[in-house]
Design a protein around this motif. Structure first.
Motif, PDB file in Angstrom:
ATOM      1  N   ALA A 282     -20.051   4.613 -12.228  1.00 56.09           N
ATOM      2  CA  ALA A 282     -19.739   3.184 -12.283  1.00 56.09           C
ATOM      3  C   ALA A 282     -18.236   2.977 -12.447  1.00 56.09           C
ATOM      4  N   ARG A 283     -17.613   3.788 -13.305  1.00 54.96           N
ATOM      5  CA  ARG A 283     -16.156   3.679 -13.478  1.00 54.96           C
ATOM      6  C   ARG A 283     -15.427   4.060 -12.197  1.00 54.96           C
ATOM      7  N   ALA A 284     -15.951   5.045 -11.461  1.00 55.10           N
ATOM      8  CA  ALA A 284     -15.307   5.461 -10.209  1.00 55.10           C
ATOM      9  C   ALA A 284     -15.363   4.353  -9.169  1.00 55.10           C
ATOM     10  N   ILE A 285     -16.447   3.596  -9.141  1.00 53.97           N
ATOM     11  CA  ILE A 285     -16.565   2.483  -8.190  1.00 53.97           C
ATOM     12  C   ILE A 285     -15.478   1.451  -8.471  1.00 53.97           C
ATOM     13  N   ARG A 286     -15.226   1.183  -9.775  1.00 57.57           N
ATOM     14  CA  ARG A 286     -14.150   0.245 -10.121  1.00 57.57           C
ATOM     15  C   ARG A 286     -12.792   0.826  -9.749  1.00 57.57           C
ATOM     16  N   ASP A 287     -12.564   2.089 -10.097  1.00 58.44           N
ATOM     17  CA  ASP A 287     -11.256   2.703  -9.878  1.00 58.44           C
ATOM     18  C   ASP A 287     -10.939   2.837  -8.395  1.00 58.44           C
ATOM     19  N   GLN A 288     -11.944   3.147  -7.568  1.00 58.37           N
ATOM     20  CA  GLN A 288     -11.721   3.339  -6.135  1.00 58.37           C
ATOM     21  C   GLN A 288     -11.792   2.033  -5.351  1.00 58.37           C
ATOM     22  N   HIS A 289     -12.065   0.928  -6.054  1.00 61.55           N
ATOM     23  CA  HIS A 289     -12.161  -0.395  -5.419  1.00 61.55           C
ATOM     24  C   HIS A 289     -13.160  -0.371  -4.258  1.00 61.55           C
ATOM     25  N   ILE A 290     -14.307   0.206  -4.530  1.00 57.75           N
ATOM     26  CA  ILE A 290     -15.372   0.258  -3.524  1.00 57.75           C
ATOM     27  C   ILE A 290     -16.010  -1.119  -3.429  1.00 57.75           C
ATOM     28  N   SER A 291     -16.086  -1.647  -2.223  1.00 56.11           N
ATOM     29  CA  SER A 291     -16.607  -2.997  -2.026  1.00 56.11           C
ATOM     30  C   SER A 291     -17.392  -3.043  -0.725  1.00 56.11           C
ATOM     31  N   ILE A 292     -17.861  -4.232  -0.374  1.00 60.93           N
ATOM     32  CA  ILE A 292     -18.642  -4.395   0.847  1.00 60.93           C
ATOM     33  C   ILE A 292     -17.825  -3.944   2.056  1.00 60.93           C
ATOM     34  N   GLY A 293     -18.448  -3.177   2.935  1.00 60.39           N
ATOM     35  CA  GLY A 293     -17.781  -2.654   4.118  1.00 60.39           C
ATOM     36  C   GLY A 293     -17.254  -1.244   3.962  1.00 60.39           C
ATOM     37  N   THR A 294     -17.161  -0.736   2.721  1.00 57.96           N
ATOM     38  CA  THR A 294     -16.625   0.603   2.482  1.00 57.96           C
ATOM     39  C   THR A 294     -17.651   1.667   2.863  1.00 57.96           C
ATOM     40  N   TRP A 295     -17.183   2.700   3.547  1.00 56.52           N
ATOM     41  CA  TRP A 295     -18.019   3.870   3.819  1.00 56.52           C
ATOM     42  C   TRP A 295     -17.805   4.876   2.696  1.00 56.52           C
ATOM     43  N   VAL A 296     -18.890   5.467   2.199  1.00 58.23           N
ATOM     44  CA  VAL A 296     -18.801   6.397   1.073  1.00 58.23           C
ATOM     45  C   VAL A 296     -19.654   7.628   1.339  1.00 58.23           C
ATOM     46  N   SER A 297     -19.258   8.705   0.682  1.00 55.30           N
ATOM     47  CA  SER A 297     -20.055   9.926   0.656  1.00 55.30           C
ATOM     48  C   SER A 297     -20.749  10.004  -0.692  1.00 55.30           C
ATOM     49  N   LEU A 298     -22.043  10.217  -0.683  1.00 52.43           N
ATOM     50  CA  LEU A 298     -22.836  10.329  -1.905  1.00 52.43           C
ATOM     51  C   LEU A 298     -23.391  11.745  -1.994  1.00 52.43           C
ATOM     52  N   ARG A 299     -23.212  12.366  -3.148  1.00 49.69           N
ATOM     53  CA  ARG A 299     -23.697  13.730  -3.360  1.00 49.69           C
ATOM     54  C   ARG A 299     -24.691  13.755  -4.519  1.00 49.69           C
ATOM     55  N   ASN A 300     -25.681  14.603  -4.377  1.00 48.97           N
ATOM     56  CA  ASN A 300     -26.700  14.789  -5.417  1.00 48.97           C
ATOM     57  C   ASN A 300     -27.339  13.459  -5.815  1.00 48.97           C
ATOM     58  N   LEU A 301     -27.688  12.676  -4.808  1.00 51.33           N
ATOM     59  CA  LEU A 301     -28.312  11.372  -5.024  1.00 51.33           C
ATOM     60  C   LEU A 301     -29.809  11.560  -5.259  1.00 51.33           C
ATOM     61  N   GLN A 302     -30.292  11.078  -6.393  1.00 52.68           N
ATOM     62  CA  GLN A 302     -31.719  11.181  -6.717  1.00 52.68           C
ATOM     63  C   GLN A 302     -32.490  10.077  -6.008  1.00 52.68           C
ATOM     64  N   ILE A 303     -33.603  10.455  -5.378  1.00 53.38           N
ATOM     65  CA  ILE A 303     -34.432   9.508  -4.634  1.00 53.38           C
ATOM     66  C   ILE A 303     -35.792   9.417  -5.300  1.00 53.38           C
ATOM     67  N   LYS A 304     -36.197   8.202  -5.627  1.00 55.36           N
ATOM     68  CA  LYS A 304     -37.540   7.988  -6.178  1.00 55.36           C
ATOM     69  C   LYS A 304     -37.924   6.531  -5.967  1.00 55.36           C
ATOM     70  N   LEU A 305     -39.191   6.209  -6.243  1.00 58.31           N
ATOM     71  CA  LEU A 305     -39.650   4.838  -6.106  1.00 58.31           C
ATOM     72  C   LEU A 305     -39.027   3.968  -7.191  1.00 58.31           C
ATOM     73  N   GLY A 306     -38.699   2.712  -6.821  1.00 57.69           N
ATOM     74  CA  GLY A 306     -38.081   1.798  -7.761  1.00 57.69           C
ATOM     75  C   GLY A 306     -39.087   1.181  -8.714  1.00 57.69           C
TER      76      GLY A 306
END
Length: 694
Positions: A282-306
């Motif tokens: 969450a802090r990295a999203i703020r620091d990197q100014h990730i916003s709508i339209g940004t392309w990102v690489s996600l690593r070790n993303l856990q997938i499960k039902l919401g």
């Protein structure tokens, strides 16, 4: 070190080979096939492509760039999986018949059907000038077009023993990079292949503004593939959809209000997934100014039902047992073709295809809606005719009077101007405009607001429209211009494209886009690509026509209406008959521009400069220590210089009205939605200065 460089220079490159520097400096034309020999500094493991071939990449440098820390060339290898080569740190490679490819500022090499690669293990290369053929790795390919000769095999040992090896990474670092690329390829997954209870790496775009919950962030992402276990976002009128029950309550209330609806701009269908990011992420999203339209690489993303137990969601958590903050989300540069990963390239291509399909679908919906209205009209089911405003009534009255006069005298309907308009006596005949038979509209009428009247439950509602799309013809004279320096009338032209990093990108003609369409889509993270120069400036036009009803009291100069109009590149080219250029370094074009504008506005440029000098002197004499005041600021104590009369003549011109969206913090004024409001703009078109060769 000096001895090493001297020895390298003594080693003569075999006949027919090209240096890396010659390729990087553009001395070899794109499409040419070359032979090259160098040292490997990086090896990216093979990955599958959309076709039958696999792809791997190698970075190579030679003695021509050995002292340049960042100079090397990328070799892209497209072969069947079983033919792919292997390599180790510092190996020497001989490349026969590789194709030079260029995209914008990027130059690289690519295999051809005649390409051969011969890789020599560094630990087996002789330490003196000797034949290094025994160090050559066995090839996995069954067909080899060309084998190295004795001179080329000897040069392998010369090159390896004399070249500066500071660019070669350590064996452990090289192996780590190679192993990471292999692991990423095995773990990587597109969203369409996600399954519950898995951990994956993926590449996605942020498709909705991230929501900050303090200790965590909620993201909505897509790679433009479809997964049946994703939430289905349905397109509705106005671009809205029903709010999800599992969205954070604060997010729903903030973005959608009591209606429990929120704007969703796409992608529609089952193409988007919700992700929750915790702690350091969450802090990295703020620091990197990730916003709508940004392309990102996600690593070790856990997938499960919401929480709704129906749709897949993703979770990025801090990894246990890892020292420090390991960040598994990072921004990607989707504009640099040299560093663009195959995963991101494929995602960009899918998005481009999706946008084309969406555009076609919206067109079909629009045509279907128009057909429905036409059908209703044929059946007599159309709604009540909207009431006309006063401006429309006046225009219809003028048209009916003109029609009766023309029919009585056997003339065409548009042969005469309205009977209350007089052509200025001093009309500048060197300025021509198209549609000279079109009725003349005063600037006052052009500026007048337009209203729409409708009836709701028996009550008449009158609404002021923010703008209308309309064209006019009028008589005016130029009284001001912006920017104040003619050199700034032309500026660098930039073309935007989200897909600039794709080698197969097909750019549309920048002139084909509407000049008024300056509101970029939030998901279009566009790049600026300089492609030349273009015109863009503003003219202040003052009404130059006289109406019979306004003679006398309204004949003074100060009572006349004026309007600022923008002159875009296309309109300026017609007006001036000149192409834009760097006017600060093109004296001839600047002189031609000044000569043409003199015919348009007379001595306005000289008088404007003189007036600005007078204002500046007046300010300085009033209070040399005070900050500059506005020329209209009566409280500053500075006497405003008298207006200087400009010597120029009226001319006929065409003006069009349109609307653009601008940012608006006041929600009550944001009539364009999403924090934006409509602003009315006027532009010049269809007007030309004659007397010059266009």
């Amino acid at each position: 070190m000096a001895a090493t460089r001297s020895s390298t220079r003594q080693g003569k490159l075999p006949t027919g080979f090209t240096t890396v520097r010659d390729v990087l400096e553009g001395k070899i034309s794109a499409g040419s096939r070359i032979d090259l020999i160098g040292i490997l500094t990086d090896f990216r493991a093979p990955i599958p492509t959309r076709g039958a071939d696999w792809k791997c990449q190698m970075r190579i440098y030679d003695q021509s760039v050995e002292d340049e820390c960042d100079e090397s060339i990328l070799l892209n290898i497209f072969w069947p999986q079983n033919d792919m080569p292997d390599a180790s740190c510092g190996d020497v490679i001989i490349v026969f018949s590789a194709r030079v490819q260029r995209y914008e500022a990027s130059i690289s090499l690519c295999t051809h059907k005649t390409t051969d690669l011969h890789i020599y293990e560094s630990i087996k290369i002789p330490k003196s000038r000797a034949d290094a053929s025994k160090a050559r790795r066995p090839s996995n390919r069954t067909k080899i077009n060309r084998q190295p000769n004795k001179i080329e095999n000897e040069f392998v040992s010369v090159l390896y023993n004399t070249i500066n090896k500071e660019k070669v990474p350590s064996q452990s670092k090289f192996d780590d990079m190679k192993r990471i690329s292999i692991n990423l390829n095995k773990k990587f997954s597109e969203l369409k292949d996600l399954q519950e209870k898995s951990f994956v790496d993926t590449v996605v775009q942020i498709v909705r503004e991230p929501y900050d919950l303090g200790d965590k962030f909620t993201l909505w992402v897509s790679d433009y593939t479809e997964n049946q276990l994703f939430y289905h976002y349905k397109f509705m009128e106005g671009g809205f959809f029903e709010g999800r029950d599992d969205w954070p309550n604060d997010c729903i209330n903030k973005s959608s209000g009591s209606s429990q609806k929120s704007e969703w701009i796409g992608p529609f269908g089952k193409m988007s997934m919700q992700i929750t990011c915790f702690g350091s992420h969450a802090r990295a999203i703020r620091d990197q100014h990730i916003s709508i339209g940004t392309w990102v690489s996600l690593r070790n993303l856990q997938i499960k039902l919401g929480h709704n137990a129906a749709n897949l969601e993703g979770y990025l958590r801090d990894e246990r047992g890892f020292k420090g903050n390991k960040i598994n989300i990072s921004k990607l540069d989707h504009l640099d073709s040299d560093t663009l990963s195959p995963e991101l390239k494929n995602a960009l291509r899918r998005k481009r295809d999706y946008e084309k399909r969406k555009k076609e679908a919206l067109k079909d919906l629009s045509e279907a809606a128009n057909a429905g209205l036409k059908r209703k009209a044929q059946l007599g089911l159309s709604s009540e005719k909207p009431r006309r405003n006063s401006k429309q009534k006046r225009a219809e009255n003028r048209q009916s009077k003109q029609l009766g006069y023309n029919q009585q005298n056997g003339q065409a309907d548009d042969a005469l101007p309205p009977d209350n308009i007089h052509v200025p006596e001093d009309l500048n005949r060197q300025i021509k405009c198209e549609n000279e038979r079109k009725a003349v509209t005063s600037i006052a009428d052009i500026l007048a607001p337009t209203y729409y009247e409708t009836t709701i439950q028996g009550d008449t509602i009158k609404l002021q429209l923010p703008f209308i799309n309309s064209n006019y013809r009028t008589y005016a004279r130029v009284t001001d211009f912006m920017p104040p320096c003619l050199e700034d009338f032309a500026h660098r032209k930039r073309r935007t494209s989200e897909y600039a990093g794709l080698s197969d990108n097909e750019e549309s003609d920048p002139e084909s886009a509407s000049d008024s369409d300056n509101d970029a889509h939030p998901l279009s993270a566009l790049t600026n690509v300089v492609t030349g120069w273009e015109w863009r400036f503003w003219l202040k036009l003052e009404d130059a026509q006289c109406k019979e009803s306004s003679k006398g009291s309204k004949d003074s100069k100060d009572s006349k209406d004026s309007i600022w109009v923008v002159v875009n590149n296309q309109s300026a080219q017609m007006l001036l008959g000149l192409d834009a250029s760097d006017l600060r370094n093109d004296e001839k074009s600047l002189g031609d521009l000044r000569q043409r504008l003199w015919l348009l506005w007379g001595n306005l440029e000289e008088q404007k400069a003189e007036m600005e000098n007078r204002v500046l002197k007046a300010r300085r004499s009033s209070n040399s220590s005070a900050p500059p005041a506005h020329s209209d600021d009566e409280e500053s104590g500075t006497k405003k210089p008298a207006r200087i009369e400009v010597s120029n003549r009226a001319f006929g011109c065409c003006i069009h009205q349109y609307g653009v969206t601008v940012a608006e913090d006041d929600e009550t004024k944001a009539d364009a939605g999403n924090g934006k409001r409509w602003e009315r703009i006027f532009g010049l078109f269809g007007t030309r200065i004659t007397g010059f060769r266009h």
